[in-house]
Design a protein around this motif. Sequence first.
Motif, PDB file in Angstrom:
ATOM      1  N   GLU A   1      44.369 -58.792  19.085  1.00  0.00           N
ATOM      2  CA  GLU A   1      44.361 -58.345  17.715  1.00  0.00           C
ATOM      3  C   GLU A   1      44.111 -57.164  17.882  1.00  0.00           C
ATOM      4  OE1 GLU A   1      43.046 -61.858  18.489  1.00  0.00           O
ATOM      5  OE2 GLU A   1      44.862 -63.182  17.664  1.00  0.00           O
TER       6      GLU A   1
ATOM      7  N   GLN B   1      46.751 -55.096  19.638  1.00  0.00           N
ATOM      8  CA  GLN B   1      47.336 -54.085  18.532  1.00  0.00           C
ATOM      9  C   GLN B   1      46.899 -53.534  17.245  1.00  0.00           C
ATOM     10  OE1 GLN B   1      48.745 -56.961  15.601  1.00  0.00           O
ATOM     11  NE2 GLN B   1      50.796 -56.580  15.533  1.00  0.00           N
ATOM     12  N   TYR B   2      45.480 -53.947  16.728  1.00  0.00           N
ATOM     13  CA  TYR B   2      45.847 -52.719  15.866  1.00  0.00           C
ATOM     14  C   TYR B   2      45.145 -50.782  16.013  1.00  0.00           C
ATOM     15  CZ  TYR B   2      41.845 -49.246  12.852  1.00  0.00           C
ATOM     16  OH  TYR B   2      41.984 -48.952  12.144  1.00  0.00           O
TER      17      TYR B   2
ATOM     18  N   HIS C   1      47.139 -47.469  15.550  1.00  0.00           N
ATOM     19  CA  HIS C   1      46.824 -46.938  14.412  1.00  0.00           C
ATOM     20  C   HIS C   1      47.298 -45.112  15.297  1.00  0.00           C
ATOM     21  CE1 HIS C   1      42.761 -44.479  13.135  1.00  0.00           C
ATOM     22  NE2 HIS C   1      43.339 -44.043  13.820  1.00  0.00           N
TER      23      HIS C   1
ATOM     24  N   THR D   1      50.448 -53.334  11.231  1.00  0.00           N
ATOM     25  CA  THR D   1      49.479 -54.194  11.792  1.00  0.00           C
ATOM     26  C   THR D   1      48.429 -55.474  10.494  1.00  0.00           C
ATOM     27  OG1 THR D   1      47.612 -55.120  13.240  1.00  0.00           O
ATOM     28  CG2 THR D   1      47.344 -52.775  12.659  1.00  0.00           C
TER      29      THR D   1
ATOM     30  N   HIS E   1      45.817 -56.506  11.635  1.00  0.00           N
ATOM     31  CA  HIS E   1      44.487 -56.731  11.617  1.00  0.00           C
ATOM     32  C   HIS E   1      43.256 -55.936  11.286  1.00  0.00           C
ATOM     33  CE1 HIS E   1      46.705 -60.577  13.209  1.00  0.00           C
ATOM     34  NE2 HIS E   1      47.050 -59.588  13.988  1.00  0.00           N
ATOM     35  N   ARG E   2      43.990 -54.519  10.813  1.00  0.00           N
ATOM     36  CA  ARG E   2      43.074 -53.826  10.651  1.00  0.00           C
ATOM     37  C   ARG E   2      41.460 -53.987  10.838  1.00  0.00           C
ATOM     38  NH1 ARG E   2      42.252 -48.492   5.842  1.00  0.00           N
ATOM     39  NH2 ARG E   2      40.108 -47.905   7.010  1.00  0.00           N
TER      40      ARG E   2
ATOM     41  N   ALA F   1      39.487 -55.870  13.432  1.00  0.00           N
ATOM     42  CA  ALA F   1      39.326 -55.052  14.902  1.00  0.00           C
ATOM     43  C   ALA F   1      38.845 -54.532  14.427  1.00  0.00           C
ATOM     44  CB  ALA F   1      40.567 -54.645  14.873  1.00  0.00           C
ATOM     45  N   GLU F   2      38.377 -53.790  13.120  1.00  0.00           N
ATOM     46  CA  GLU F   2      37.164 -52.762  13.305  1.00  0.00           C
ATOM     47  C   GLU F   2      36.031 -53.092  13.154  1.00  0.00           C
ATOM     48  OE1 GLU F   2      39.773 -48.626  10.890  1.00  0.00           O
ATOM     49  OE2 GLU F   2      38.271 -50.828   9.234  1.00  0.00           O
TER      50      GLU F   2
END
Length: 240
Positions: free
Chosen positions: A189, A192-193, A197, A219, A221-222, A225-226
Amino acid sequence: MTAPLSDGAGGTGETIHLAGREVPLRWRSSARARRVSLRIDPRGGGVVVTLPPRVGREAGLSLLRTHADWVVARIDTLPAPTPWQDGGQVLLDGRPHAIRHCPQGRRGVWIEDGIVLVSGEVPFLPRRLGAFLRREAGVRLGARVADLAAQSGLRPRRLTIKDTSSRWGSCNADGTVMLSWRLLMAPAEVQQYVIAHELAHLRHLNHGPDFWTLVATLTPHRRAAEAWLRRHGTALLRAA
């Protein structure tokens, strides 16, 4: 996409005495820098000093002395290095894999039943494993880029895989997308983010509202993921 980490690439290295200890120091020159800056190098466990054009080292040393306690305190917060060695672990897609030395193996490096096996002599294990992970990153991350590009119609002109310590990814105006091979160690995930981006930058070379709207369509999942990168990203850079 810039991680909250220093560049650490290029420049010249030495050590400096700060707050009662020896600290690795790397100098960098940047034509775009407007002021002297300090950043922590997670890879080497030291500090990077960036100098603008026509600014001498004494200005950097002065800033270092003024912020010596801050530099040492930040270095002390770095996670311990995680060396690649027999009996150790390496992350692949966010999942830990045991590292096992197989001196009689004839296959270089391979994965079997969740174990990463490395043939050859012990002193060369980290180098062999590192080369394998870079190749594997090209395959796995390249496939994720191709999948998302096909879905979105955002196709990079070229994909490069590098070993960086300031950016998980980037997108140039010519359409070249760069990804850090160390993303291979992050969960799918997160990969993917970061890919979403950078692909979004193919349409918007900024971080304006339209850019973030496009990222959200690519996505879900931002935020997660961050947050994962903030918590664990430095540890990925310390793995070797």
